[in-house]
Design a protein around this motif. Structure first.
Motif, short mmCIF file in Angstrom:
data_model
loop_
_atom_site.label_atom_id
_atom_site.label_comp_id
_atom_site.label_asym_id
_atom_site.label_seq_id
_atom_site.Cartn_x
_atom_site.Cartn_y
_atom_site.Cartn_z
N LYS A 193 0.83 -1.20 0.00
CA LYS A 193 0.00 0.00 0.00
C LYS A 193 0.86 1.25 0.00
CE LYS A 193 -3.83 2.17 2.42
NZ LYS A 193 -4.78 2.09 3.52
N SER A 194 1.93 1.26 0.80
CA SER A 194 2.80 2.45 0.89
C SER A 194 3.54 2.72 -0.43
CB SER A 194 3.80 2.31 2.04
OG SER A 194 4.78 1.35 1.74
N LYS A 195 3.73 1.68 -1.22
CA LYS A 195 4.39 1.82 -2.53
C LYS A 195 3.40 2.09 -3.66
CE LYS A 195 7.95 -1.42 -1.11
NZ LYS A 195 8.44 -2.80 -1.24
N ASN A 196 2.11 2.22 -3.32
CA ASN A 196 1.04 2.42 -4.30
C ASN A 196 0.97 1.30 -5.33
OD1 ASN A 196 0.01 4.88 -3.25
ND2 ASN A 196 1.77 5.93 -4.13
N PHE A 197 1.17 0.07 -4.86
CA PHE A 197 1.14 -1.10 -5.74
C PHE A 197 -0.26 -1.71 -5.86
CE2 PHE A 197 5.78 -2.82 -5.61
CZ PHE A 197 6.23 -1.60 -6.11
N LEU A 198 -1.20 -1.27 -5.03
CA LEU A 198 -2.52 -1.91 -4.98
C LEU A 198 -3.47 -1.31 -6.02
CD1 LEU A 198 -2.92 -2.06 -1.12
CD2 LEU A 198 -2.21 -3.89 -2.66
N PRO A 199 -4.46 -2.08 -6.43
CA PRO A 199 -5.49 -1.53 -7.32
C PRO A 199 -6.24 -0.41 -6.63
CG PRO A 199 -5.66 -3.93 -7.16
CD PRO A 199 -4.67 -3.49 -6.14
N SER A 200 -6.95 0.40 -7.40
CA SER A 200 -7.66 1.54 -6.81
C SER A 200 -8.86 1.12 -5.96
CB SER A 200 -8.09 2.51 -7.91
OG SER A 200 -8.93 1.84 -8.83
N LYS A 201 -9.47 -0.01 -6.27
CA LYS A 201 -10.65 -0.44 -5.52
C LYS A 201 -10.25 -1.53 -4.52
CE LYS A 201 -15.39 -1.95 -5.89
NZ LYS A 201 -16.48 -2.37 -6.75
N VAL A 202 -10.27 -1.17 -3.23
CA VAL A 202 -9.96 -2.08 -2.13
C VAL A 202 -11.13 -2.03 -1.16
CG1 VAL A 202 -8.40 -2.51 -0.19
CG2 VAL A 202 -7.47 -1.75 -2.38
N ILE A 203 -11.61 -3.19 -0.73
CA ILE A 203 -12.74 -3.29 0.19
C ILE A 203 -12.20 -3.60 1.58
CG2 ILE A 203 -14.83 -4.61 0.73
CD1 ILE A 203 -15.09 -3.10 -1.88
N ASP A 204 -12.66 -2.86 2.60
CA ASP A 204 -12.27 -3.10 3.99
C ASP A 204 -13.42 -3.78 4.74
OD1 ASP A 204 -9.65 -1.77 4.15
OD2 ASP A 204 -10.81 0.02 3.67
N TYR A 205 -13.08 -4.68 5.68
CA TYR A 205 -14.10 -5.34 6.49
C TYR A 205 -13.55 -5.77 7.84
CZ TYR A 205 -12.02 -9.62 4.47
OH TYR A 205 -11.16 -10.60 4.05
N THR A 206 -14.46 -6.16 8.71
CA THR A 206 -14.12 -6.79 9.99
C THR A 206 -14.86 -8.11 10.05
OG1 THR A 206 -13.71 -4.76 11.19
CG2 THR A 206 -14.33 -6.66 12.50
N ILE A 207 -14.17 -9.14 10.52
CA ILE A 207 -14.78 -10.45 10.72
C ILE A 207 -14.98 -10.64 12.22
CG2 ILE A 207 -14.53 -12.94 10.42
CD1 ILE A 207 -12.67 -12.31 8.05
N LEU A 208 -16.21 -10.84 12.64
CA LEU A 208 -16.54 -11.07 14.04
C LEU A 208 -16.02 -12.44 14.45
CD1 LEU A 208 -18.14 -10.02 16.51
CD2 LEU A 208 -20.12 -11.21 15.59
N PHE A 209 -15.27 -12.50 15.49
CA PHE A 209 -14.67 -13.73 15.99
C PHE A 209 -13.78 -14.39 14.94
CE2 PHE A 209 -18.96 -13.59 18.03
CZ PHE A 209 -18.52 -13.03 19.19
N GLY A 210 -13.38 -13.68 13.91
CA GLY A 210 -12.59 -14.25 12.83
C GLY A 210 -11.17 -14.50 13.21
N GLY A 211 -10.69 -13.88 14.26
CA GLY A 211 -9.30 -14.05 14.66
C GLY A 211 -9.12 -15.18 15.65
N ALA A 212 -10.05 -16.12 15.68
CA ALA A 212 -10.00 -17.26 16.59
C ALA A 212 -9.88 -16.75 18.03
CB ALA A 212 -8.87 -18.21 16.22
N LEU A 213 -8.83 -17.12 18.74
CA LEU A 213 -8.70 -16.70 20.13
C LEU A 213 -8.38 -15.21 20.25
CD1 LEU A 213 -6.70 -19.74 21.53
CD2 LEU A 213 -9.14 -19.25 21.76
N GLY A 214 -7.93 -14.61 19.15
CA GLY A 214 -7.56 -13.20 19.17
C GLY A 214 -8.73 -12.24 19.03
N GLY A 215 -9.93 -12.74 18.81
CA GLY A 215 -11.09 -11.88 18.67
C GLY A 215 -11.35 -11.50 17.23
N ASN A 216 -11.90 -10.29 17.02
CA ASN A 216 -12.24 -9.84 15.67
C ASN A 216 -10.99 -9.70 14.81
OD1 ASN A 216 -14.78 -9.65 16.73
ND2 ASN A 216 -14.88 -7.43 16.65
N SER A 217 -11.18 -9.77 13.51
CA SER A 217 -10.07 -9.66 12.57
C SER A 217 -10.40 -8.59 11.54
CB SER A 217 -9.83 -11.01 11.89
OG SER A 217 -8.76 -10.94 11.01
#
Length: 184
Positions: A49-73
């Protein structure tokens, strides 16, 4: 396809074309427990991301309990131009990424995971002695890479479904759907 075998784990190199101008080589952990095609670790994603290598359309999300013991991801996904995997070129894959600062996706000794959304497209044999992965395309090879069209994922729980993941750019989120909501 050659691989590294370190501490009982297989690591593969894959060439990713993230958009029409940026091609990278990523060291990926072979992970039969991952439903995604490729998931980039958080530091690797941040460096791209810092090198501007990513496509222009990026989707952000959170997964509930997705991080297993670590909680949300926290993470997201984007569509890349292609992946060169072995001698094959896979077009228009969806690549997931993590923003987690703890746990497996914060590791720095490899760049991410290669999972079942790609591995299921092949019949394969692993030659541990010679560190080679043999791949044959199967009937799933040409399946398109799909993302949710609703902007969230829900899991059935008795008489309702519970929202387990939400895309923050989605109409669902903008209209009030939140992590943990019950859908009757």
């Amino acid at each position: 396809m050659p691989f590294e075998y370190i501490d009982g784990r297989i690591y593969l190199k894959a060439n990713l074309e993230l958009n029409n101008n940026h091609k990278i080589t990523a060291k990926l952990l072979f992970d039969l427990g991952s439903p995604d095609g490729i998931t980039l670790n958080s530091d690797y994603y941040k460096s791209l991301k810092s090198k501007n290598f990513l496509p222009s359309k990026v989707i952000d999300y959170t997964i509930l309990f997705g991080g297993a013991l670590g909680g949300n991801s926290d993470g997201g996904e984007f569509r890349a131009t292609s992946i060169n995997f072995g001698i094959d070129k896979i077009n228009n894959p969806i690549i997931s990424f993590s923003k987690d600062t703890l746990g497996a996706f914060s590791r720095k000794d490899y760049d991410g995971l290669i999972g079942n959304e790609i591995l299921d497209r092949y019949n394969y044999a692993i030659d541990y002695r010679n560190h080679k992965l043999y791949l044959n395309k199967n009937a799933k090879y040409k399946n398109p890479f799909k993302s949710t069209l609703t902007g969230f994922y829900a899991m059935k729980n008795k008489d309702c479904a519970v929202v387990m993941s939400i895309y923050y750019q989605s109409a669902a989120f903008k209209n009030g759907v939140l992590l943990g909501d019950s859908i009757i």
